[in-house]
Design an enzyme around this catalytic site. Structure first.
Site, PDB file in Angstrom:
ATOM      1  N   ASP A  83       8.373  17.904   4.306  1.00  0.00           N
ATOM      2  CA  ASP A  83       8.159  18.320   5.695  1.00  0.00           C
ATOM      3  C   ASP A  83       7.119  17.441   6.396  1.00  0.00           C
ATOM      4  O   ASP A  83       6.330  16.751   5.753  1.00  0.00           O
ATOM      5  CB  ASP A  83       7.737  19.787   5.758  1.00  0.00           C
ATOM      6  N   GLU A 141       5.741  22.401   2.903  1.00  0.00           N
ATOM      7  CA  GLU A 141       4.466  22.522   2.179  1.00  0.00           C
ATOM      8  C   GLU A 141       3.323  22.826   3.141  1.00  0.00           C
ATOM      9  O   GLU A 141       2.349  23.477   2.774  1.00  0.00           O
ATOM     10  CB  GLU A 141       4.177  21.223   1.404  1.00  0.00           C
ATOM     11  N   GLU A 142       3.460  22.365   4.382  1.00  0.00           N
ATOM     12  CA  GLU A 142       2.308  22.360   5.306  1.00  0.00           C
ATOM     13  C   GLU A 142       2.015  23.698   5.978  1.00  0.00           C
ATOM     14  O   GLU A 142       0.938  23.884   6.528  1.00  0.00           O
ATOM     15  CB  GLU A 142       2.540  21.310   6.412  1.00  0.00           C
ATOM     16  N   HIS A 367      -3.114  13.878   8.187  1.00  0.00           N
ATOM     17  CA  HIS A 367      -2.962  14.746   9.378  1.00  0.00           C
ATOM     18  C   HIS A 367      -3.599  14.116  10.624  1.00  0.00           C
ATOM     19  O   HIS A 367      -3.813  14.796  11.609  1.00  0.00           O
ATOM     20  CB  HIS A 367      -3.543  16.154   9.150  1.00  0.00           C
TER      21      HIS A 367
HETATM   22 ZN   LIG Z   1      -0.702  17.696   4.550  1.00  0.00          ZN
HETATM   23 ZN   LIG Z   2       0.671  16.791   1.865  1.00  0.00          ZN
END
Ligand SMILES: [Zn+2]
Ligand SMILES: [Zn+2]
Length: 394
Positions: A83, A141-142, A367
């Protein structure tokens, strides 16, 4: 057949690996919305001749594929998440995101492309495998609750003996492999405490219930959980990161107050103790002063805890493959990672592949809109996966 041959095959496939990674990077999708990404992974695996594939595993687009070896042996699972994040990309790469406002700013495109090429090589050499390889392509996952837990519940680890996961790292120089001895990440929970007092005139406190005093008392008392109730050798962070109350005038006692914060722990029992204590104590403390407190508690991902024997084997494998000077022991990182759910079920380890390169500004944090990763990490991730498979299945 030998690892050497696998690595030659992987290298021969490098252009395709890079192309896949850049395609994924240009077409990022948000957590739980990775429809096209999943379709791309499926099509690619099928193109390699892999047929044992389960799609829509868990609460999203998770995918599990199995490569069955020619001889019996253990089953090794390799995980890559796929993702992306709600970030507008600000890098200068030619394959910049085409989906405005969405970006692969954590490197999950790298994990996915690396694992696809590993799958290609292993499928080709499957007859020489003494055991099986399960490819876990994980969605989401995020964003909580994440995809991993639901994939485990859906049976992604059935028949699996060991599980390994990688993460590229823009703060680890390219060429390096990083690992944590035990805890790779901390559990990161968050909470909100709503306090209801009884507002009134600042000059007549006896006619009120001061919500600010209650908030202060709660914060002071809860810190003693850390200092007086938890074994000093078990790390705990309790941070009150926000307090809101009153402030509109000097002569008003605040009717309500709100406290926000986070609890970071490594040990599962300490985590459970902190949560239960906070939920139990905050209302009591408010009650003593005549008010009420309501706690909402959000469970983050558990800590990623590597198992000792697998860390040892990982270390042996990585130093053998990349040289002792390129394998670095790292401290626990406090960021969350839902690979923890896989390690709660099966032995294994989570480790890092360096992708930092100052020459191309591949040094922004994960990020960040300018996040970039040196593609050497893409190829090294594949090599690391193959070396691990060889260690267990050759
Ligand atoms: Zn991340
Ligand atoms: Zn990651």
């Amino acid at each position: 057949m030998s690892l050497t041959q696998w690595l030659i095959d992987l290298e021969a496939n490098q252009a395709e690996t890079t192309e896949n990674r850049r395609y994924l990077h240009a077409h990022p999708e948000l957590s739980f919305q990775e429809k096209e990404t999943a379709a791309f992974i499926l099509k690619t695996l099928q193109g390699y001749g892999i047929t044992d594939i389960s799609t829509n595993v868990g609460n999203g687009y998770g995918m599990v594929a199995t490569i069955t070896g020619g001889q019996p042996g253990p089953t090794l699972a390799l995980r890559a998440d796929f993702d992306a994040l709600a970030i507008t990309e600000e890098t200068d790469v030619a394959f910049v995101s085409k989906n405005v406002g969405v970006m692969h700013a954590c490197g999950h495109d790298v994990h996915t492309a690396a694992l696809l090429s590993v799958a290609k090589v292993l499928h080709h050499h499957r007859k020489s495998l003494k055991g099986n390889v399960v490819l876990i392509h994980q969605h989401a996952e995020e964003v909580l609750p994440g995809g991993a837990q639901s994939m485990v519940e859906a049976g992604a680890l059935e028949g699996v003996d060991y599980v390994f996961g990688i993460h590229v790292a823009s703060n680890l120089p390219k060429g390096k492999i990083g690992y944590a001895q035990s805890y790779a990440t901390a559990a990161a929970d968050s909470f909100e405490i709503k306090i209801q007092g009884k507002g009134g005139h600042a000059a007549r406190p006896h006619q009120t219930v001061d919500s600010i005093m209650i908030a202060s008392q709660i914060m002071t008392d809860l810190q003693t959980l850390v200092s007086r109730k938890v074994d000093p050798v078990d790390p705990v962070v309790l941070t009150f990161s926000g307090v809101e109350a009153g402030g509109t005038a000097y002569n008003i006692i605040a009717d309500t107050a709100m406290i926000r914060g986070t609890i970071r722990t490594l040990d599962a029992q300490v985590r459970a103790f902190m949560k239960a204590s906070l939920i139990r104590l905050a209302p009591h403390i408010a009650e003593i002063q005549g008010g009420t407190a309501t706690v909402s508690y959000i469970d983050g991902y558990p800590s990623v805890k590597n198992t000792p024997a697998e860390v040892e084997l990982l270390l042996k494998t990585m130093t053998g493959q990349f040289g002792e000077e390129n394998v670095i022991k790292l401290p626990t990182m406090m960021g969350g990672e839902d690979f923890s759910y896989f390690l709660e079920e099966k032995p294994g380890a989570f480790f890092y592949v360096g992708g930092e390169n100052n020459d191309i500004q591949a040094n922004y944090p994960h990020h960040h809109p300018k996040f970039k990763i040196d593609e050497q990490s893409l190829h090294q991730s594949g090599q690391a996966f193959l070396a691990l498979v060889a260690q267990y299945l050759l």
